[in-house]
Enzyme design. Structure first.
Site, PDB file in Angstrom:
ATOM      1  N   GLN A  10      12.041  31.563 -27.655  1.00 20.96           N
ATOM      2  CA  GLN A  10      12.972  31.904 -26.579  1.00 20.96           C
ATOM      3  C   GLN A  10      14.144  32.703 -27.156  1.00 20.96           C
ATOM      4  O   GLN A  10      14.758  32.295 -28.148  1.00 20.96           O
ATOM      5  CB  GLN A  10      13.499  30.640 -25.900  1.00 20.96           C
ATOM      6  CG  GLN A  10      14.447  30.930 -24.734  1.00 20.96           C
ATOM      7  CD  GLN A  10      14.816  29.676 -23.953  1.00 20.96           C
ATOM      8  OE1 GLN A  10      14.111  28.666 -24.016  1.00 20.96           O
ATOM      9  NE2 GLN A  10      15.894  29.754 -23.206  1.00 20.96           N
ATOM     10  N   ASP A  13      12.258  35.301 -22.085  1.00 23.14           N
ATOM     11  CA  ASP A  13      13.381  36.248 -22.131  1.00 23.14           C
ATOM     12  C   ASP A  13      13.610  36.750 -23.552  1.00 23.14           C
ATOM     13  O   ASP A  13      14.747  36.812 -24.029  1.00 23.14           O
ATOM     14  CB  ASP A  13      14.661  35.582 -21.617  1.00 23.14           C
ATOM     15  CG  ASP A  13      14.500  34.983 -20.233  1.00 23.14           C
ATOM     16  OD1 ASP A  13      13.577  35.386 -19.507  1.00 23.14           O
ATOM     17  OD2 ASP A  13      15.290  34.088 -19.884  1.00 23.14           O
ATOM     18  N   ARG A  53      12.890  39.559 -15.757  1.00 23.50           N
ATOM     19  CA  ARG A  53      13.555  38.919 -14.624  1.00 23.50           C
ATOM     20  C   ARG A  53      15.050  39.227 -14.708  1.00 23.50           C
ATOM     21  O   ARG A  53      15.597  39.457 -15.795  1.00 23.50           O
ATOM     22  CB  ARG A  53      13.297  37.414 -14.595  1.00 23.50           C
ATOM     23  CG  ARG A  53      13.720  36.639 -15.846  1.00 23.50           C
ATOM     24  CD  ARG A  53      13.432  35.156 -15.676  1.00 23.50           C
ATOM     25  NE  ARG A  53      13.878  34.370 -16.820  1.00 23.50           N
ATOM     26  CZ  ARG A  53      14.229  33.094 -16.747  1.00 23.50           C
ATOM     27  NH1 ARG A  53      14.206  32.463 -15.575  1.00 23.50           N
ATOM     28  NH2 ARG A  53      14.608  32.432 -17.816  1.00 23.50           N
TER      29      ARG A  53
END
Length: 570
Positions: free
Chosen positions: A393, A415, A474
């Site tokens: 992450q 992400d 996103r």
């Protein structure tokens, strides 16, 4: 959670170009060309001061500060008010650092202590970026005065070139630093954050106002899409190489291409003691501060278990390794240990003009430890060539300013390319790893918080090798901006392509795009139908996101009028 321009533009100090015209792309993306503006002709000093002080706690004090910092005598112009606003904002940011210093002596939890230290450093970033912007504006205004005096005899209007890319990049970074500061208090009881937030509110608002005023002075902004300058004809740079960003000078390109034995080496790092230093940290510490010339550190192969923070005073440093998987910098700092995301980085760099080649940056914390950064970049005009960033992450924190990645490999789960820099990735390989159960793999989380910021991620001529169900990105922040162009996508890229952050947040204000991608995961038939998502059909729109335009390469070159290639492969 923590989740958080281009060919040289003309600055018209006394007048702006009389007309520009608007157009939209084939896919109704509202990509503008030039359009009419009359900022100067309709200029009102009172209105501009109101804009400069919009949203601050005490408007009267703000206006008084503008008058105090105004150096145009009784004559106000948009440029003089903008300059005064920069001075006033810089003073406010320095005051905020003084306030932060008072917190240092108090007793907090470990995470709060780290967060406060982060805030001081981030505000210091903002102070530097505001100071650079102010110096640039002062230089431009001085040149404008000289041009005006010369052209007065010719009854003409003064027109001069301004490095808009510099100012937009620096002000964009300065606006985001305060958000990163506050995000550091995730996982605390938020009591300290409330005091910090109060001291930062004025600074953040003032920087946002300055950026908005600067944008109004130069271009008419648009909703979430590239600015008006981006559709001017772009000449071809005769001495450009498609391997490197156009702003990289020939000597640096030669150094990157060459073998270590062929380049000038200033220091050697070797674990076995055969070099000048055994650790990279020691070599960086001994590098000269504020170096004007390129300072090269050669790192022999080996696994270097250290956390390195190359501070902003260490400019023009180049690290050269012996290859991906050969020269490895590794650490395991992570959020679960009490570190802020900002501080988990195995390698962090904020000195201008940084270059790294043939190195692996790794964070081994694993998915269960959540945020764990391998590489954090706050270095303006920085380049990474044949490097690998490996984590889970939040692997690569492209935090701020202009960055370029060529033939790099990036691994992660959630992400794992995130931040609010202006970054272009060319010929890179993007790999997925296995996330925790119930987690969804998302490659990007770009953090653009204002439509005036010149930030975003452009992934071009690259390869997405997804082995898990994967989304391209996103929207971490409201104006998140990311494009994939001429990029291969494996079959595990989900038909929807993109994932919401929560609910409808940012779906109408973000700018996500895809252009001529290919492979089993590149089909556009099932893609999201968000207002901010665009299937890019015209080369003019795609060209905005290339090296020459998106990270403003031409404006960084030492001589004006330098030609450059846009870098679109088709």
């Amino acid at each position: 959670m923590k989740k958080m321009a281009a060919f040289a533009i003309f600055l018209f100090i006394l007048t702006l170009a009389p007309s520009l015209q608007a157009a939209s792309s084939e896919n109704d993306a509202s990509i503008p060309v030039a359009r009419p503006t009359s900022v100067i002709h309709n200029f009102s000093a009172e209105a501009w001061m109101e804009k400069a002080c919009a949203g601050v706690m005490n408007r009267e004090t703000c206006v008084a500060s503008l008058q105090e910092h105004h150096d145009g005598g009784s004559r106000h112009t948009p440029a003089s008010i903008l300059t005064a606003a920069m001075r006033s904002t810089l003073k406010e940011a320095r005051s905020a650092i003084d306030t932060m210093t008072k917190f240092t002596a108090l007793s907090f939890s470990y995470r709060e202590q780290v967060a406060v230290e982060d805030c001081k450093e981030l505000l210091d970033f903002s102070v530097s970026e505001l100071a650079w912007s102010l110096a640039e504006m002062n230089m431009v205004r001085a040149r404008a005065a000289g041009v005006a005096q010369q052209q007065q005899q010719l009854q003409g209007e003064p027109i001069l070139e301004s490095s808009e890319g510099n100012l937009k990049a620096w002000l964009s970074a300065a606006l985001s630093n305060q958000d990163t500061c506050l995000e550091g208090f995730e996982g605390t009881d938020r009591h300290v954050e409330k005091f910090i937030r109060g001291s930062l509110k004025q600074v953040t608002q003032l920087i946002g106002n300055v950026l908005a005023l600067y944008t109004e002075l130069h271009t008419m902004p648009f909703r979430g899409t590239p600015s008006t300058r981006d559709h001017r004809p772009v000449p071809v740079m005769t001495h450009s190489s498609p391997e490197f960003p156009d702003w990289m000078v020939q000597s640096d390109r030669k150094a990157v291409r060459s073998n270590p034995r062929d380049m000038r080496i200033d220091a050697v790092v070797a674990l076995d003691g055969s070099g000048h230093f055994r650790t990279i940290g020691d070599a960086v510490d001994r590098a000269p501060p504020h170096s004007i010339r390129r300072y090269v550190i050669f790192i022999k192969k080996g696994i270097y278990r250290e956390n390195i923070d190359l501070k902003k005073k260490k400019t023009n440093i180049m690290l050269v390794g012996e290859g991906i998987g050969q020269t490895i910098v590794t650490g395991n700092r992570n959020f679960m240990q009490g570190w802020t995301t900002f501080r988990t980085a195995t390698f962090a760099v904020s000195g201008k003009g940084f270059i790294a080649r043939d190195i692996t940056f790794r964070n081994t914390a694993g998915p269960a430890n959540h945020q764990a950064v391998a590489l954090r970049v706050d270095s303006d005009q920085s380049a990474f060539y044949r490097c690998s960033m490996e984590g889970y992450q939040d692997t690569l924190y492209a935090h701020s300013l202009r960055q370029f990645y060529r033939e790099c490999e990036i691994y992660g789960t959630i992400d794992y390319i995130f931040g609010n820099g202006a970054a272009v990735f060319q010929n890179c390989k993007i790999h997925t790893r296995v996330p925790l159960p119930m987690q969804k793999v998302t490659i990007t989380a770009q953090g653009r918080k204002s439509p005036h910021q010149s930030t975003g991620f452009s992934i071009q001529d690259s390869f997405v090798y997804a082995t898990q169900p994967t989304f391209l990105g996103r929207p971490w922040k409201e104006y998140s901006r990311t494009v994939f162009m001429n990029t291969y996508m494996s079959g595990s890229v989900q038909p929807r392509g993109w994932l919401e952050w929560f609910g409808n947040f940012g779906l109408g204000t973000l700018w996500y795009g895809e252009y001529k991608n290919y492979g089993p995961g590149a089909s556009l038939s099932g893609r999201v139908k968000w207002p901010g998502y665009h299937i890019i059909k015209d080369a003019a729109t795609a060209r905005f996101f290339t090296v020459g335009q998106f990270i403003d390469g031409g404006s960084w070159l030492p001589a004006t009028g330098v030609k450059f290639t846009t870098g679109l492969s088709n």
